[in-house]
Design a protein around this motif. Structure first.
Motif, PDB file in Angstrom:
ATOM      1  N   LEU A 106      17.053 -18.663  -1.867  1.00 12.61           N
ATOM      2  CA  LEU A 106      16.572 -18.270  -3.194  1.00 12.61           C
ATOM      3  C   LEU A 106      15.056 -18.071  -3.192  1.00 12.61           C
ATOM      4  N   TYR A 107      14.342 -18.990  -2.560  1.00 18.12           N
ATOM      5  CA  TYR A 107      12.883 -18.862  -2.489  1.00 18.12           C
ATOM      6  C   TYR A 107      12.497 -17.621  -1.683  1.00 18.12           C
ATOM      7  N   THR A 108      13.174 -17.390  -0.578  1.00 19.20           N
ATOM      8  CA  THR A 108      12.888 -16.228   0.265  1.00 19.20           C
ATOM      9  C   THR A 108      13.062 -14.941  -0.523  1.00 19.20           C
ATOM     10  N   VAL A 109      14.162 -14.833  -1.249  1.00 13.88           N
ATOM     11  CA  VAL A 109      14.443 -13.628  -2.023  1.00 13.88           C
ATOM     12  C   VAL A 109      13.425 -13.472  -3.157  1.00 13.88           C
ATOM     13  N   THR A 110      13.128 -14.548  -3.857  1.00  8.73           N
ATOM     14  CA  THR A 110      12.186 -14.496  -4.977  1.00  8.73           C
ATOM     15  C   THR A 110      10.782 -14.137  -4.502  1.00  8.73           C
ATOM     16  N   PHE A 111      10.301 -14.848  -3.499  1.00 10.53           N
ATOM     17  CA  PHE A 111       8.944 -14.625  -2.995  1.00 10.53           C
ATOM     18  C   PHE A 111       8.821 -13.239  -2.358  1.00 10.53           C
ATOM     19  N   GLY A 112       9.767 -12.887  -1.499  1.00  4.90           N
ATOM     20  CA  GLY A 112       9.729 -11.572  -0.841  1.00  4.90           C
ATOM     21  C   GLY A 112       9.814 -10.432  -1.838  1.00  4.90           C
ATOM     22  N   GLY A 113      10.668 -10.588  -2.848  1.00 13.58           N
ATOM     23  CA  GLY A 113      10.820  -9.547  -3.861  1.00 13.58           C
ATOM     24  C   GLY A 113       9.573  -9.379  -4.705  1.00 13.58           C
ATOM     25  N   LEU A 114       9.002 -10.485  -5.149  1.00 13.32           N
ATOM     26  CA  LEU A 114       7.808 -10.425  -5.992  1.00 13.32           C
ATOM     27  C   LEU A 114       6.625  -9.827  -5.237  1.00 13.32           C
ATOM     28  N   ILE A 115       6.396 -10.304  -4.028  1.00 15.75           N
ATOM     29  CA  ILE A 115       5.288  -9.790  -3.223  1.00 15.75           C
ATOM     30  C   ILE A 115       5.522  -8.322  -2.863  1.00 15.75           C
ATOM     31  N   GLY A 116       6.759  -7.973  -2.538  1.00 16.89           N
ATOM     32  CA  GLY A 116       7.073  -6.588  -2.203  1.00 16.89           C
ATOM     33  C   GLY A 116       6.838  -5.647  -3.373  1.00 16.89           C
ATOM     34  N   LEU A 117       7.291  -6.049  -4.555  1.00 14.83           N
ATOM     35  CA  LEU A 117       7.118  -5.234  -5.751  1.00 14.83           C
ATOM     36  C   LEU A 117       5.638  -5.002  -6.050  1.00 14.83           C
ATOM     37  N   CYS A 118       4.865  -6.069  -6.005  1.00 14.77           N
ATOM     38  CA  CYS A 118       3.429  -5.963  -6.284  1.00 14.77           C
ATOM     39  C   CYS A 118       2.703  -5.147  -5.214  1.00 14.77           C
ATOM     40  N   SER A 119       3.000  -5.411  -3.960  1.00 17.60           N
ATOM     41  CA  SER A 119       2.346  -4.688  -2.871  1.00 17.60           C
ATOM     42  C   SER A 119       2.696  -3.209  -2.913  1.00 17.60           C
ATOM     43  N   GLY A 120       3.943  -2.903  -3.143  1.00 19.66           N
ATOM     44  CA  GLY A 120       4.365  -1.511  -3.229  1.00 19.66           C
ATOM     45  C   GLY A 120       3.699  -0.774  -4.374  1.00 19.66           C
ATOM     46  N   SER A 121       3.414  -1.503  -5.441  1.00 17.26           N
ATOM     47  CA  SER A 121       2.781  -0.848  -6.586  1.00 17.26           C
ATOM     48  C   SER A 121       1.403  -0.309  -6.225  1.00 17.26           C
ATOM     49  N   PHE A 122       0.678  -1.000  -5.377  1.00 16.78           N
ATOM     50  CA  PHE A 122      -0.637  -0.506  -4.972  1.00 16.78           C
ATOM     51  C   PHE A 122      -0.519   0.735  -4.098  1.00 16.78           C
ATOM     52  N   THR A 123       0.480   0.777  -3.248  1.00 13.36           N
ATOM     53  CA  THR A 123       0.690   1.963  -2.419  1.00 13.36           C
ATOM     54  C   THR A 123       1.117   3.149  -3.282  1.00 13.36           C
ATOM     55  N   GLY A 124       1.988   2.910  -4.254  1.00 10.66           N
ATOM     56  CA  GLY A 124       2.407   3.982  -5.152  1.00 10.66           C
ATOM     57  C   GLY A 124       1.252   4.554  -5.948  1.00 10.66           C
ATOM     58  N   ARG A 125       0.385   3.685  -6.408  1.00 10.28           N
ATOM     59  CA  ARG A 125      -0.784   4.147  -7.162  1.00 10.28           C
ATOM     60  C   ARG A 125      -1.686   4.990  -6.274  1.00 10.28           C
ATOM     61  N   ALA A 126      -1.904   4.522  -5.055  1.00 10.86           N
ATOM     62  CA  ALA A 126      -2.758   5.250  -4.118  1.00 10.86           C
ATOM     63  C   ALA A 126      -2.161   6.620  -3.789  1.00 10.86           C
ATOM     64  N   LEU A 127      -0.855   6.665  -3.549  1.00 17.66           N
ATOM     65  CA  LEU A 127      -0.207   7.940  -3.236  1.00 17.66           C
ATOM     66  C   LEU A 127      -0.340   8.937  -4.386  1.00 17.66           C
ATOM     67  N   ARG A 128      -0.215   8.454  -5.610  1.00 20.22           N
ATOM     68  CA  ARG A 128      -0.328   9.358  -6.751  1.00 20.22           C
ATOM     69  C   ARG A 128      -1.730   9.920  -6.874  1.00 20.22           C
ATOM     70  N   VAL A 129      -2.725   9.070  -6.689  1.00 18.10           N
ATOM     71  CA  VAL A 129      -4.117   9.515  -6.788  1.00 18.10           C
ATOM     72  C   VAL A 129      -4.427  10.536  -5.697  1.00 18.10           C
ATOM     73  N   VAL A 130      -3.979  10.267  -4.493  1.00 19.31           N
ATOM     74  CA  VAL A 130      -4.288  11.136  -3.361  1.00 19.31           C
ATOM     75  C   VAL A 130      -3.535  12.467  -3.445  1.00 19.31           C
ATOM     76  N   THR A 131      -2.306  12.440  -3.921  1.00 20.96           N
ATOM     77  CA  THR A 131      -1.502  13.668  -3.947  1.00 20.96           C
ATOM     78  C   THR A 131      -1.727  14.527  -5.186  1.00 20.96           C
ATOM     79  N   LEU A 132      -2.346  13.982  -6.204  1.00 21.79           N
ATOM     80  CA  LEU A 132      -2.583  14.742  -7.430  1.00 21.79           C
ATOM     81  C   LEU A 132      -3.725  15.722  -7.222  1.00 21.79           C
ATOM     82  N   GLY A 133      -3.507  16.967  -7.590  1.00 25.31           N
ATOM     83  CA  GLY A 133      -4.563  17.964  -7.540  1.00 25.31           C
ATOM     84  C   GLY A 133      -5.539  17.746  -8.692  1.00 25.31           C
TER      85      GLY A 133
END
Length: 167
Positions: free
Chosen positions: A132-159
Motif C-alpha cells: 500500500l505504501y509503495t503504491v501510494t508513494f510511487g503514484g503520488l511522486i509519479g503524478l507530481c513528477s510527470g506534471s513538471f514534464t508535461g508542463r515543460a513539453l507544452r511550453v517547448v512545443t507551443l509556437g
C-alpha cells in the motif's frame, strides 16, 4: 505526540528547512501573473529524478517503478493540457503566464512526500515494506513528477501565441 514533532525538528537534516523555504517561495511566486523565459522549463523534467533514490529504497522496487511510470504518464498528460491554459502569450523565448495555485501544491506534495518517506525510514521502516505504501508513494511522486514534464513539453512545443484580447 509532541515528542514526534520535536524529534522531526531536531533530527531532520539541516538542508531540509532551506529547501522547504525555497520551494515555498517558488510556489508563492508562481501564484502571480508574470513574464518568464522558457529556459527554466527545459529543466522541469529533472524534478522527476528527485524520486529515484526514494523509490530505490522501497522493498517492492519493480512495482514502485511501474506505478511511478504509470502515474508519471497521467501527470504528464494532465499537465500538458492544463499548462496550455496558463500561457497567455508566447513569443520566441519568453512568455506571459497566468498565476496558479497548483504549482505550490505540487511542490509541497513532492517535498512532504519525500520528507514523510524519510521520517518513516527512521521511525517505522516496516511501513516502507507494505505494498500500500509503495503504491501510494510511487503514484503520488509519479503524478507530481510527470506534471513538471508535461508542463515543460507544452511550453517547448507551443509556437508563438499572441495575447488574448477582448472583443
Amino acid at each position: 505526540m509532541s515528542e514526534i514533532f520535536v524529534g522531526i525538528w531536531k533530527n531532520a537534516p539541516i538542508w531540509v528547512w532551506p529547501l522547504f523555504f525555497v520551494l515555498l517561495a517558488i510556489g508563492l511566486f508562481a501564484m502571480k501573473t508574470r513574464n518568464s523565459s522558457i529556459v527554466p522549463y527545459f529543466f522541469y523534467p529533472l524534478f522527476g529524478l528527485t524520486a529515484a533514490n526514494s523509490l530505490m529504497g522501497l522493498v517492492h522496487v519493480p512495482t514502485s517503478w511501474i506505478i511511478f511510470a504509470c502515474f508519471y504518464m497521467v501527470g504528464l498528460a494532465m499537465a500538458f493540457r492544463w499548462q496550455d491554459g496558463l500561457i497567455l502569450e508566447k513569443k520566441d523565448w519568453t512568455m506571459r503566464l497566468q498565476g496558479d495555485k497548483i504549482t505550490i501544491i505540487i511542490l509541497m506534495l513532492i517535498f512532504f512526500s519525500n520528507f514523510v518517506n524519510g521520517v518513516f525510514e527512521a521511525v517505522a521502516p516496516q511501513v516502507l515494506n507494505t505494498l500500500l505504501y509503495t503504491v501510494t508513494f510511487g503514484g503520488l511522486i509519479g503524478l507530481c513528477s510527470g506534471s513538471f514534464t508535461g508542463r515543460a513539453l507544452r511550453v517547448v512545443t507551443l509556437g508563438d501565441r499572441g495575447a488574448v484580447t477582448s472583443v
